[in-house]
Scaffold this motif. Structure first.
Motif, mmCIF file in Angstrom:
data_model
loop_
_atom_site.group_PDB
_atom_site.id
_atom_site.type_symbol
_atom_site.label_atom_id
_atom_site.label_comp_id
_atom_site.label_asym_id
_atom_site.label_seq_id
_atom_site.Cartn_x
_atom_site.Cartn_y
_atom_site.Cartn_z
ATOM 1 N N ARG A 554 -27.072 -7.920 -3.081
ATOM 2 C CA ARG A 554 -28.496 -7.899 -3.427
ATOM 3 C C ARG A 554 -28.934 -9.216 -4.054
ATOM 4 N N HIS A 555 -28.048 -9.812 -4.859
ATOM 5 C CA HIS A 555 -28.402 -11.049 -5.554
ATOM 6 C C HIS A 555 -28.485 -12.243 -4.609
ATOM 7 N N VAL A 556 -27.614 -12.299 -3.601
ATOM 8 C CA VAL A 556 -27.525 -13.517 -2.787
ATOM 9 C C VAL A 556 -28.277 -13.443 -1.471
ATOM 10 N N GLY A 566 -18.693 0.629 13.372
ATOM 11 C CA GLY A 566 -18.912 -0.362 14.409
ATOM 12 C C GLY A 566 -20.339 -0.522 14.866
ATOM 13 N N GLN A 567 -21.282 0.081 14.148
ATOM 14 C CA GLN A 567 -22.690 -0.010 14.521
ATOM 15 C C GLN A 567 -23.546 -0.406 13.319
ATOM 16 N N VAL A 568 -24.693 -0.992 13.580
ATOM 17 C CA VAL A 568 -25.672 -1.268 12.533
ATOM 18 C C VAL A 568 -26.552 -0.032 12.389
ATOM 19 N N VAL A 569 -26.519 0.589 11.198
ATOM 20 C CA VAL A 569 -27.309 1.805 10.998
ATOM 21 C C VAL A 569 -28.624 1.527 10.280
ATOM 22 N N GLU A 570 -28.722 0.366 9.601
ATOM 23 C CA GLU A 570 -29.979 0.014 8.943
ATOM 24 C C GLU A 570 -30.000 -1.483 8.696
ATOM 25 N N ARG A 571 -31.192 -2.058 8.734
ATOM 26 C CA ARG A 571 -31.369 -3.469 8.441
ATOM 27 C C ARG A 571 -32.740 -3.655 7.830
ATOM 28 N N GLY A 572 -32.877 -4.723 7.044
ATOM 29 C CA GLY A 572 -34.186 -4.981 6.459
ATOM 30 C C GLY A 572 -34.116 -5.985 5.336
ATOM 31 N N ALA A 573 -35.284 -6.318 4.777
ATOM 32 C CA ALA A 573 -35.349 -7.203 3.624
ATOM 33 C C ALA A 573 -34.625 -6.543 2.458
ATOM 34 N N THR A 574 -33.973 -7.359 1.640
ATOM 35 C CA THR A 574 -33.075 -6.842 0.614
ATOM 36 C C THR A 574 -33.751 -5.841 -0.314
ATOM 37 N N GLN A 575 -34.849 -6.233 -0.956
ATOM 38 C CA GLN A 575 -35.467 -5.351 -1.930
ATOM 39 C C GLN A 575 -36.016 -4.096 -1.284
ATOM 40 N N GLU A 576 -36.551 -4.203 -0.084
ATOM 41 C CA GLU A 576 -37.069 -3.028 0.598
ATOM 42 C C GLU A 576 -35.947 -2.043 0.904
ATOM 43 N N LEU A 577 -34.807 -2.580 1.350
ATOM 44 C CA LEU A 577 -33.691 -1.704 1.681
ATOM 45 C C LEU A 577 -33.136 -1.016 0.440
ATOM 46 N N TYR A 578 -33.075 -1.733 -0.681
ATOM 47 C CA TYR A 578 -32.553 -1.135 -1.909
ATOM 48 C C TYR A 578 -33.537 -0.136 -2.511
ATOM 49 N N ASN A 579 -34.834 -0.456 -2.409
ATOM 50 C CA ASN A 579 -35.833 0.413 -3.035
ATOM 51 C C ASN A 579 -36.149 1.642 -2.200
ATOM 52 N N ASP A 580 -36.050 1.525 -0.892
ATOM 53 C CA ASP A 580 -36.407 2.643 -0.026
ATOM 54 C C ASP A 580 -35.508 2.696 1.204
ATOM 55 N N PRO A 581 -34.213 2.991 1.024
ATOM 56 C CA PRO A 581 -33.308 3.076 2.177
ATOM 57 C C PRO A 581 -33.687 4.246 3.074
ATOM 58 N N GLN A 582 -33.589 4.034 4.365
ATOM 59 C CA GLN A 582 -34.000 5.060 5.319
ATOM 60 C C GLN A 582 -32.826 5.887 5.850
ATOM 61 N N HIS A 583 -31.664 5.274 5.964
ATOM 62 C CA HIS A 583 -30.527 5.979 6.560
ATOM 63 C C HIS A 583 -29.723 6.713 5.479
ATOM 64 N N PRO A 584 -29.269 7.935 5.735
ATOM 65 C CA PRO A 584 -28.475 8.680 4.736
ATOM 66 C C PRO A 584 -27.230 7.929 4.282
ATOM 67 N N TYR A 585 -26.607 7.193 5.201
ATOM 68 C CA TYR A 585 -25.392 6.459 4.825
ATOM 69 C C TYR A 585 -25.703 5.354 3.816
ATOM 70 N N THR A 586 -26.829 4.670 3.991
ATOM 71 C CA THR A 586 -27.228 3.641 3.026
ATOM 72 C C THR A 586 -27.446 4.261 1.654
ATOM 73 N N ARG A 587 -28.082 5.438 1.630
ATOM 74 C CA ARG A 587 -28.299 6.116 0.353
ATOM 75 C C ARG A 587 -26.972 6.512 -0.287
ATOM 76 N N GLU A 588 -26.006 6.910 0.529
ATOM 77 C CA GLU A 588 -24.696 7.276 -0.004
ATOM 78 C C GLU A 588 -23.995 6.065 -0.602
ATOM 79 N N LEU A 589 -24.098 4.910 0.064
ATOM 80 C CA LEU A 589 -23.501 3.687 -0.474
ATOM 81 C C LEU A 589 -24.115 3.333 -1.831
ATOM 82 N N LEU A 590 -25.430 3.407 -1.923
ATOM 83 C CA LEU A 590 -26.110 3.063 -3.173
ATOM 84 C C LEU A 590 -25.761 4.053 -4.272
ATOM 85 N N ALA A 591 -25.658 5.329 -3.938
ATOM 86 C CA ALA A 591 -25.307 6.338 -4.935
ATOM 87 C C ALA A 591 -23.878 6.162 -5.423
ATOM 88 N N ALA A 592 -22.978 5.756 -4.516
ATOM 89 C CA ALA A 592 -21.584 5.543 -4.907
ATOM 90 C C ALA A 592 -21.450 4.337 -5.827
#
Length: 616
Positions: A554-556, A566-592
């Motif tokens: 997030r910092h860099v 092996g697939q891209v499940v989500e992409r986007g601008a850093t702050q947008e992805l952290y503030n409002d992730p769309q994919h359940p897997y991204t949310r799981e990563l952030l929660a972990a």
């Protein structure tokens, strides 16, 4: 009930250069079911303290007391300590692969641990090994018990080490950097497993780590060490959220977080030599609040209302006495985002395949990955181990050919290049690896290592090469006078600077960073991240930045892609992805990564279950 009580412990280790004063007057207690955290930079004495408790420092001169269940471990014979190790006191090492014997199945190794301390049959020991593997979350333990260490992923091997440690239900478990370099999801699993272990078995746990953010979320009590001294001690929340000592505050301010903008704060200077007996405060030369008395007299131990103890001359907590460090504003730099320097289109890679003897369609590692990297920007790539991040990086660097798809570097496809074209293209793309020491030849001098690209590409010779190498060393913050030193004579952060200098030698436009700071202390990590940012501003470099540390990414990074299987499940601008992730897997990563994480777009991420990875 107190399981371990360490009182006024002093450790001196004889070396050819003199005595290393590895611990000085260290005291603490650990109770049953307690998780006690020990933090500090490399060389602070954390691991030496653990080895002293385990009785693994036979040549050291140790004074004080180490009381375990009322017995002084320093007065026990080697045979008595051998009976305690593994049975009543167990240890989990940082690198599970090097701690497991590659020639024996994990079942054989757990059985050996059980039968060394208890008189049971091989059949009963095997049943216990299967049971304990199941309890630590290994899928199909009755089958996996017959597998070898290389057939497990990093997180699974760490689970095997925990299984081996808890098989005999020890009263004390020492976990030495148990989650370093693990994915955030696996890290969360290991922490949950340790917490379950102490609740169910009543085990006391000492966790040694340099991850202060992790420690603040799990430790009942914490101790911060520096140059062999206990600088701060107290309840985990108080120590790691409102520190009393300037050193603890400096470590916390070095960690990237959501509020950090610009250059990270880092602790100036280097820790003192442990060969020299410190008369005053060991942290005096690096402390922003240093006073004359700090250099001449050992500080008193001050106790504060929140239960923290600080070895410091400051009469109030550092978090109140010192002005919070402000991030240094970065100079204005506007990259040309319309100029795409790396373009990957539908990249696929399959290992194996049909052959005369093996009828198989192979293993699909990358399943149609596409990305773009604009000049002068950083694209972060995150995901669990095995998702294909590093494989994708190696394809872009030209180290692996894809099975399908196309990769273009600065507008030119790298597929099917001839040898001469590859030699020229490789000048434009360089890599910096996770393990700086493992990527440097220990038998060669640093000047030769950094100069290798010049030699291989026949760019510079003789004095011209030496001058260019010295310029590169100065550029990355190394002393050019250390040109003839070997890698072992440098710290971890300095070795990573050597790797960066080597990557810069041929003036590349793209650098791929593969976990470049995952094994570094937070203060050194801050220095390397600041260096990477400065080089990008000054030289207009473009970065692919692979990391499992979401705070670092997030910092860099300006843009982030999230990979899974092996697939891209989500992409986007850093702050947008952290503030409002769309994919359940991204949310799981952030929660972990952050137990307090909540996302308005979905429920908090649940613990990702242990995988079923088989094979090397």
């Amino acid at each position: 009930m107190t399981v371990l009580s360490v009182r006024n412990l002093n450790i001196d280790i004889p070396t050819g250069d003199g005595d290393v004063h590895a611990a000085r007057d260290v005291s603490f207690e650990v109770g049953a079911q307690e998780l006690f955290g020990i933090a500090g930079e490399s060389g602070s004495g954390k691991s030496v303290l653990s080895q002293a408790i385990m009785g693994l420092l036979p040549s050291a001169r140790i004074r004080g007391e180490i009381l375990f269940e009322g017995r002084d471990l320093l007065k026990l014979s080697p045979r008595q300590m051998q009976h305690l190790r593994g049975d009543r006191i167990a240890m989990i090492s940082q690198d599970p692969l090097s701690s497991l014997h590659p020639f024996y199945t994990i079942g054989q190794q757990i059985i050996e641990a059980i039968r060394t301390h208890r008189k049971v049959s091989s059949r009963d020991a095997l049943a216990e090994a299967i049971d304990v593997l199941g309890r630590v979350g290994i899928y199909e333990p009755d089958k996996r018990v017959h597998d070898y260490p290389h057939q497990f992923s990093g997180g699974q091997r760490q689970r095997v080490m925990i299984a081996m440690a808890i098989a005999l239900r020890p009263a004390l478990l020492i976990a030495d950097e148990p989650t370093t370099a693990l994915d955030v999801t696996v890290q969360a699993q290991i922490i949950a497993l340790l917490n379950e272990m102490r609740r169910e078995l009543g085990t006391a746990i000492i966790m040694v780590t340099h991850d202060l953010e992790l420690l603040s979320s799990v430790a009942d009590h914490a101790m911060v060490m520096y140059a062999g001294n206990r600088m701060e001690f107290g309840p985990g929340d108080a120590v790691l959220k409102a520190p009393s000592h300037p050193y603890t505050l400096g470590l916390l301010q070095s960690s990237p977080n959501q509020e950090t903008k610009g250059a990270l704060h880092s602790i100036a200077g280097q820790p003192p030599s442990l060969l020299i007996e410190q008369k005053g405060c060991a942290f005096a030369d690096r402390c922003p609040a240093v006073m004359d008395v700090c250099r001449n007299q050992r500080p008193p131990i001050r106790q504060f209302e929140d239960g923290t103890h600080s070895l410091c001359w400051l009469e109030e907590k550092a978090s109140k006495a010192l002005t919070p460090a402000q991030a240094t504003p970065e100079q204005t730099y506007t990259p040309d985002t319309s100029d795409i320097v790396v373009s990957a289109s539908d990249v696929r890679l399959t290992y194996g395949g049909r052959s005369l003897f093996l009828r198989s369609s192979g293993v699909e590692v990358l399943k149609g990955v596409s990305l773009e990297l604009a000049r002068g920007t950083t694209l972060g790539i995150v995901g669990e181990s095995g998702c294909g991040k590093s494989t994708l990086a190696r394809i872009i660097a030209g180290l692996l050919p894809p099975s399908a798809g196309d990769v273009a570097i600065e507008g030119k496809s790298i597929i099917d290049l001839d040898r001469a074209e590859w030699v020229e293209t490789r000048k434009r793309v360089q890599m910096v690896f996770q393990d700086p020491f493992g990527s440097l030849n220990p038998k060669r001098r640093v000047g030769s290592i950094i100069g290798d690209p010049f030699r291989i590409q026949n760019v510079a010779k003789g004095d011209d090469r030496r001058n260019r190498v010295r310029e590169l060393m100065e550029l990355v913050g190394l002393n050019p006078e250390h040109y003839n030193r070997f890698p072992s004579e440098f710290s971890g952060g300095q070795r990573q600077r050597i790797g960066i200098a080597r990557a810069l030698a041929l003036n590349p436009s793209i650098i791929i960073f593969d976990e470049p700071v995952s094994a570094l202390d937070v203060s050194i990590q801050a220095q390397i991240l600041n260096l990477i940012a400065k080089l990008q501003r000054d030289l207009g470099l473009s970065y692919l930045f692979i990391s499992h540390d979401l705070a670092v990414v997030r910092h860099v990074s300006a843009q982030i892609i999230v990979m899974k299987d092996g697939q891209v499940v989500e992409r986007g601008a850093t702050q947008e992805l952290y503030n409002d992730p769309q994919h359940p897997y991204t949310r799981e990563l952030l929660a972990a990564a952050d137990p307090n994480y909540r996302n308005v777009g979905g429920a908090p991420g649940s613990m990702i279950s242990e995988g079923t990875v088989h094979g090397a």
